[in-house]
Scaffold this active site. Structure first.
Site, PDB file in Angstrom:
ATOM      1  N   ASP A 148       0.929  -1.248   0.079  1.00 59.96           N
ATOM      2  CA  ASP A 148       0.010  -0.023   0.010  1.00 59.96           C
ATOM      3  C   ASP A 148       1.000   1.006   0.131  1.00 59.96           C
ATOM      4  O   ASP A 148       1.787   1.341   0.770  1.00 59.96           O
ATOM      5  CB  ASP A 148      -0.967   0.008   1.239  1.00 59.96           C
ATOM      6  CG  ASP A 148      -1.876   0.981   1.125  1.00 59.96           C
ATOM      7  OD1 ASP A 148      -1.780   2.261   0.525  1.00 59.96           O
ATOM      8  OD2 ASP A 148      -2.907   0.775   1.719  1.00 59.96           O
ATOM      9  N   HIS A 155     -11.463   6.517   2.380  1.00 62.25           N
ATOM     10  CA  HIS A 155     -11.640   7.866   3.113  1.00 62.25           C
ATOM     11  C   HIS A 155     -11.408   8.967   2.114  1.00 62.25           C
ATOM     12  O   HIS A 155     -10.841   8.879   1.271  1.00 62.25           O
ATOM     13  CB  HIS A 155     -10.402   7.734   4.203  1.00 62.25           C
ATOM     14  CG  HIS A 155      -9.139   7.208   3.384  1.00 62.25           C
ATOM     15  ND1 HIS A 155      -8.285   8.078   2.533  1.00 62.25           N
ATOM     16  CD2 HIS A 155      -8.778   5.944   3.176  1.00 62.25           C
ATOM     17  CE1 HIS A 155      -7.370   7.351   2.145  1.00 62.25           C
ATOM     18  NE2 HIS A 155      -7.683   6.143   2.227  1.00 62.25           N
ATOM     19  N   GLU A 168      -6.933  -1.202  -3.880  1.00 60.65           N
ATOM     20  CA  GLU A 168      -7.290   0.295  -3.406  1.00 60.65           C
ATOM     21  C   GLU A 168      -6.909   1.123  -4.729  1.00 60.65           C
ATOM     22  O   GLU A 168      -5.918   1.062  -5.240  1.00 60.65           O
ATOM     23  CB  GLU A 168      -6.401   0.781  -2.242  1.00 60.65           C
ATOM     24  CG  GLU A 168      -6.775   2.525  -1.991  1.00 60.65           C
ATOM     25  CD  GLU A 168      -6.098   2.932  -0.626  1.00 60.65           C
ATOM     26  OE1 GLU A 168      -5.013   2.178  -0.300  1.00 60.65           O
ATOM     27  OE2 GLU A 168      -6.515   3.962  -0.147  1.00 60.65           O
ATOM     28  N   HIS A 208      -6.364  11.165   5.527  1.00 59.19           N
ATOM     29  CA  HIS A 208      -7.954  10.815   6.044  1.00 59.19           C
ATOM     30  C   HIS A 208      -8.355  12.009   6.524  1.00 59.19           C
ATOM     31  O   HIS A 208      -8.316  12.569   7.642  1.00 59.19           O
ATOM     32  CB  HIS A 208      -7.717   9.864   7.345  1.00 59.19           C
ATOM     33  CG  HIS A 208      -7.362   8.518   6.899  1.00 59.19           C
ATOM     34  ND1 HIS A 208      -8.213   7.338   6.762  1.00 59.19           N
ATOM     35  CD2 HIS A 208      -5.942   7.850   6.430  1.00 59.19           C
ATOM     36  CE1 HIS A 208      -7.578   6.345   6.352  1.00 59.19           C
ATOM     37  NE2 HIS A 208      -6.438   6.637   6.199  1.00 59.19           N
TER      38      HIS A 208
END
Ligand code: MN
Ligand code: MN
Length: 305
Positions: free
Chosen positions: A92, A163, A291, A171
């Site tokens: 990630d 988010h 993602e 975030h």
């Protein structure tokens, strides 16, 4: 590309797109590089140096989360851990250009028995991207993602969410849950989101718990520091990473070597910065993630990564 956004200035859109392109390219490269026995610290450092070579800056330390670790593992300095045989490896990564952030992740599957789990995370992300548009209830979004995952015989992780992203903030408040939930929250035109379904096996808990380990940190509001080395360290972090997350690996040489541990502990103890715990699937089951970062446009969303 035509800019249909009135809410997002042209300059900001260009920077999001540049960050998104770099994040995409680095993710695709890392997908081919990760293999069994590889040192995790090499994956982190390779990812972060590729981001810099391509003209971006890491928006947070590269997360390499293996098997039941769902998120937030990055190598501490001199990390000896390696990629186990037959594991699931989530890479990630975040890229920013002038504070405009792209956040993306891929799960590398080194266990043929878990290929369906990984393809379900990907299918859930695809469904999420299809569903996103302005003025969408996040509760409806969550239902659609949850259905996609359950119809394939797997379970969504209910307490990890997508988010809202804003400049210098990964975030930025609003979240996009991957399950049905009661909420009147809606998306808006021009918003940027990190969209990220997390999926586990049917006998998983379907939620994560925080472990006692933490390797990613973030500076909190300003506080005066009496200790000269603690101050020097805090100033270095503020200047280089601002409000964005960082890793201990990134702080090499910014205070004398023999003063580092005391200065670092003092900043943690005085709550000058916070630590992000490593998240683990509560039943210890493997977790897959996919993602993208997207921009909400008039007729849907635009994938930036
Ligand atoms: Mn991410
Ligand atoms: Mn994210």
């Amino acid at each position: 590309m035509v800019n249909r956004m009135k809410e997002l200035p042209e300059d900001a859109l260009k920077k999001y797109q540049r960050a998104g392109k770099i994040a995409h390219d680095v993710r695709e490269s890392m997908k081919k590089i990760v293999h069994e026995g590889m040192r995790i610290i090499d994956i982190c450092e390779k990812t972060e140096s590729m981001i810099k070579e391509k003209g971006g800056r890491p928006a947070f330390p590269c997360n390499v989360s293996v098997n039941e670790i769902a998120a937030h593992y990055t190598s501490p300095p001199k990390d000896k851990r390696t990629i186990p045989e037959r594991s699931l490896v989530k890479v990630d990564l975040g890229v920013h250009i002038d504070g405009y952030i792209a956040d993306t992740a891929v799960t590398v599957c080194l266990n043929p028995e878990l290929e369906n789990l990984v393809s379900t995370a990907e299918a859930a992300l695809e469904k999420a991207v299809e569903a996103l548009r302005p003025w969408l209830f996040t509760s409806r979004f969550g239902s659609a993602v949850e259905k996609t995952i359950k119809s394939r015989g797997f379970k969504p992780i209910s307490n990890l969410t997508g988010h809202l992203i804003s400049r210098y903030s990964v975030h930025a408040g609003k979240s996009l849950p991957n399950v049905f939930h009661i909420s009147t929250s809606r998306t808006s035109l021009g918003e940027i989101y990190g969209v990220e379904p997390f999926v586990t096996l049917a006998d998983g808990a379907g939620k994560i718990r925080s472990s006692s380990d933490a390797y990613i940190y973030r500076l909190l509001r300003h506080k005066s520091q009496k200790d000269v080395y603690a101050k020097q360290l805090a100033d270095y972090i503020e200047k280089n990473f601002g409000s964005l997350p960082f890793a201990e690996r990134w702080l090499k040489g910014c205070v004398p070597h023999d003063r580092f541990d005391a200065a670092f502990s003092q900043l943690l103890l005085s709550k000058r910065f916070m630590a992000y715990p490593v998240f683990v699937e509560a039943n210890g089951k493997p977790v897959a993630q996919a993602e993208h970062t997207v921009l909400i446009v008039k007729d849907g969303c635009l994938v930036l990564t």
